[in-house]
Design an enzyme around this catalytic site. Structure first.
Site, PDB file in Angstrom:
ATOM      1  N   LYS A  33       4.074   3.328   0.610  1.00 43.88           N
ATOM      2  CA  LYS A  33       3.257   3.451   1.814  1.00 43.88           C
ATOM      3  C   LYS A  33       2.498   2.144   1.972  1.00 43.88           C
ATOM      4  O   LYS A  33       1.592   1.846   1.177  1.00 43.88           O
ATOM      5  CB  LYS A  33       2.262   4.614   1.718  1.00 43.88           C
ATOM      6  CG  LYS A  33       2.908   5.991   1.612  1.00 43.88           C
ATOM      7  CD  LYS A  33       3.012   6.438   0.198  1.00 43.88           C
ATOM      8  CE  LYS A  33       3.596   7.849   0.103  1.00 43.88           C
ATOM      9  NZ  LYS A  33       3.978   8.216  -1.263  1.00 43.88           N
ATOM     10  N   ASP A  41      -1.247  -8.953  10.051  1.00 41.37           N
ATOM     11  CA  ASP A  41      -1.333 -10.421  10.067  1.00 41.37           C
ATOM     12  C   ASP A  41      -1.226 -11.034   8.676  1.00 41.37           C
ATOM     13  O   ASP A  41      -1.672 -12.163   8.464  1.00 41.37           O
ATOM     14  CB  ASP A  41      -2.639 -10.888  10.721  1.00 41.37           C
ATOM     15  CG  ASP A  41      -2.712 -10.515  12.200  1.00 41.37           C
ATOM     16  OD1 ASP A  41      -1.650 -10.300  12.806  1.00 41.37           O
ATOM     17  OD2 ASP A  41      -3.836 -10.439  12.740  1.00 41.37           O
ATOM     18  N   HIS A  53      -3.379  15.070  -3.629  1.00 47.11           N
ATOM     19  CA  HIS A  53      -2.148  14.275  -3.619  1.00 47.11           C
ATOM     20  C   HIS A  53      -2.357  12.855  -4.155  1.00 47.11           C
ATOM     21  O   HIS A  53      -1.419  12.055  -4.169  1.00 47.11           O
ATOM     22  CB  HIS A  53      -1.608  14.221  -2.181  1.00 47.11           C
ATOM     23  CG  HIS A  53      -0.239  13.663  -2.049  1.00 47.11           C
ATOM     24  ND1 HIS A  53       0.010  12.411  -1.493  1.00 47.11           N
ATOM     25  CD2 HIS A  53       0.972  14.160  -2.387  1.00 47.11           C
ATOM     26  CE1 HIS A  53       1.310  12.182  -1.487  1.00 47.11           C
ATOM     27  NE2 HIS A  53       1.921  13.223  -2.022  1.00 47.11           N
ATOM     28  N   LYS A  69      -2.821   9.410  -6.420  1.00 44.17           N
ATOM     29  CA  LYS A  69      -2.129   8.844  -7.584  1.00 44.17           C
ATOM     30  C   LYS A  69      -3.026   7.741  -8.161  1.00 44.17           C
ATOM     31  O   LYS A  69      -2.970   6.591  -7.744  1.00 44.17           O
ATOM     32  CB  LYS A  69      -0.772   8.259  -7.195  1.00 44.17           C
ATOM     33  CG  LYS A  69       0.235   9.305  -6.665  1.00 44.17           C
ATOM     34  CD  LYS A  69       0.233   9.359  -5.174  1.00 44.17           C
ATOM     35  CE  LYS A  69       1.401  10.136  -4.585  1.00 44.17           C
ATOM     36  NZ  LYS A  69       1.603  11.493  -5.050  1.00 44.17           N
ATOM     37  N   ASP A 123     -11.420   3.305 -19.163  1.00 46.91           N
ATOM     38  CA  ASP A 123     -12.599   2.696 -19.800  1.00 46.91           C
ATOM     39  C   ASP A 123     -13.564   2.030 -18.828  1.00 46.91           C
ATOM     40  O   ASP A 123     -14.292   1.107 -19.214  1.00 46.91           O
ATOM     41  CB  ASP A 123     -12.152   1.664 -20.840  1.00 46.91           C
ATOM     42  CG  ASP A 123     -11.441   2.286 -22.023  1.00 46.91           C
ATOM     43  OD1 ASP A 123     -11.461   3.527 -22.140  1.00 46.91           O
ATOM     44  OD2 ASP A 123     -10.849   1.543 -22.822  1.00 46.91           O
ATOM     45  N   HIS A 169       9.571   5.331  -1.628  1.00 48.39           N
ATOM     46  CA  HIS A 169       8.372   6.168  -1.641  1.00 48.39           C
ATOM     47  C   HIS A 169       7.113   5.371  -1.332  1.00 48.39           C
ATOM     48  O   HIS A 169       5.995   5.881  -1.407  1.00 48.39           O
ATOM     49  CB  HIS A 169       8.264   6.817  -3.032  1.00 48.39           C
ATOM     50  CG  HIS A 169       7.332   7.969  -3.109  1.00 48.39           C
ATOM     51  ND1 HIS A 169       6.221   7.973  -3.931  1.00 48.39           N
ATOM     52  CD2 HIS A 169       7.315   9.176  -2.482  1.00 48.39           C
ATOM     53  CE1 HIS A 169       5.577   9.110  -3.818  1.00 48.39           C
ATOM     54  NE2 HIS A 169       6.220   9.865  -2.944  1.00 48.39           N
TER      55      HIS A 169
END
Length: 467
Positions: free
Chosen positions: A212, A217, A385, A387, A392, A210
């Site tokens: 991405k 370089d 979408h 995440k 704090d 999952h």
């Protein structure tokens, strides 16, 4: 009759071997009991479901070779890092000792909100590549964006840049053979993650990559929730425009993300690539970043432990943006305990759903959250979408992992943990801006929802370990 007896005997032997395995390797008694009941009450089907979904991959690892870890920082670099608070240092220790990724403090980070800004920065970085481009995505969909990438990859490959691509076999199921052929004809190395193969279908289907990641370089890297899809730029007819958060990082953390890619590349290709980290000078004002890559091969559910540590360590507020909040018992307890203890706990989710079953399951936790004092906001404009967790105004994490059992137990995920006040404050500002546009749920009103809704939620929740 003779063949029937042989088949019954074989079935009994297989069932007994699974039962022994469950008793030896089962982690949670409730889950072990559920699988035992399935095997005893569903002939053949119970065993097939167990082989597909139930085996403990922390014992039976998919990847058996030694995972390479980033080279440690020099003593001078480590000493140059501004000290962390005790709570944050405990999180750093958790990630470093279990996942092998040290804290690096020579990073420039930039938060990239939504697809237009993210892909503008990604294409700019890709065009600057001189040596290598490493790309890894769960969803890689054909369209205008994919065509632009193919054209750029081909041009870079022709100029001597090594371009490598990993895509997930389930997430990128729609990727056509013709597109893949065009990539390979341009000289680009392409591999898919855990493809369907005879004899391995049941062992691999439930375990997906999952992540991405883009690394240019070994110096500039991107990670977060955004996949390669036109819906991030143009939206889709059902959900509208997709809203998401990505992170761009320059520095040692980019090399650490490249390490994640190199390990995955070895898994899918069988080839171990050179491992030469670039030098990154440390300067005042740089950011402390730590990479956490997790998967079913780990001895422990490290992403779940990171999220638990973040929530449990909060003293003022916990802000979570995620469309898939299906918490484990530990995360559920941590959120309830924080809210009941006076911490300002807020959840920001999408009002629209890309999967009805998942949506009902997510909603099944709302009433208990609201009763404990957790504030819930539903974002109505398109599909949210991202995440993200911020704690704090001190520490935040952005990545690919949802707050659910699939991300904790079954998927290969990667998150960046940023131990800096500046990015945390910026993420809090984004949270508050999106919350102001959202619908806040009320306990009394929500608890009076139709009983058919409650029934659908309960049914979906039973299936939550499979989602």
């Amino acid at each position: 009759m003779e063949w029937t007896g042989i088949l019954v005997a074989v079935y009994v032997l297989i069932a007994l071997s699974i039962i022994v395995s469950l008793l030896l390797n089962g982690v949670r008694p409730s889950k072990t009991l559920a699988w035992l009941l399935a095997i005893f009450t569903i002939p053949v089907g119970g065993i097939l479901l167990y082989l597909l979904l139930g085996r403990n991959r922390r014992k039976l690892k998919l990847y058996t070779r030694k995972i390479r870890k980033p080279l440690p920082e020099t003593p001078g670099d480590v000493e140059a890092c501004p000290p962390l608070t005790r709570r944050m240092d405990q999180m750093r220790t958790l990630v470093e000792t279990q996942a092998g990724f040290p804290l690096s403090c020579d990073n420039e980070v930039e938060l990239l909100k939504d697809g237009e800004k993210t892909f503008t920065h990604i294409f700019r970085a890709l065009e600057s590549a001189r040596e290598s481009i490493h790309v890894q995505y769960y969803i890689f969909e054909e369209g205008e964006l994919a065509d632009r990438l193919l054209e750029l990859f081909a041009a870079k490959e022709a100029s001597g840049v090594e371009v490598r691509l990993i895509y997930d076999n389930i997430g990128s199921l729609s990727l056509s053979r013709s597109y893949l052929r065009r990539l390979r004809d341009a000289g680009i190395e392409v591999h898919n993650f855990l493809p369907y193969r005879f004899g391995k279908f049941l062992t691999s289907l439930n375990y997906r990559n999952h992540r991405k990641i883009i690394v240019v370089d070994g110096k500039i890297a991107f990670t977060g929730g955004i996949n390669i899809s036109d819906k991030y730029l143009k939206g889709d007819k059902n959900l509208g425009k997709w809203h998401d958060m990505h992170l761009m990082v320059r520095g040692s953390a980019a090399h650490h993300l490249d390490t994640v890619f190199l390990n995955d590349w070895e898994m899918v290709s069988g080839h171990r690539l050179p491992f030469d980290p670039p030098a990154f000078p440390s300067r005042p004002g740089m950011n402390r970043v730590q990479i956490l890559a997790t998967g079913p091969d780990d001895d422990f559910a490290l992403m779940e432990k990171l999220y638990f540590s973040l929530i449990n360590g909060a003293r003022k507020h916990v802000y979570i943006t995620n469309p898939y909040i299906i918490p484990s018992h530990a995360i559920l307890t941590a959120l309830h305990t924080a809210a009941l203890g006076g911490v300002d706990v807020r959840l920001l989710l999408s009002a629209k759903a890309d999967n009805a079953l998942v949506s009902w399951c997510v909603q099944s936790y709302f009433q208990r959250f609201l009763k404990a004092g957790v504030r819930i906001f539903l974002y109505p404009e398109g599909f949210l979408h991202s995440k993200i967790i911020t704690i704090d105004d001190e520490v935040s994490t952005i990545g690919t992992a949802n707050v659910d059992d699939r991300s904790f137990q079954h998927n290969y995920e990667v998150n960046a943990v940023v131990y800096e006040r500046g990015p945390a404050l910026e993420l809090r500002r984004y949270f508050e801006e999106d919350s102001a546009k959202s619908i806040e749920l009320d306990y009394e009103t929500f608890s009076r929802r139709p009983w058919l809704h409650k029934l659908a939620e309960g049914a979906a929740r039973v299936l939550s370990p499979l989602l």
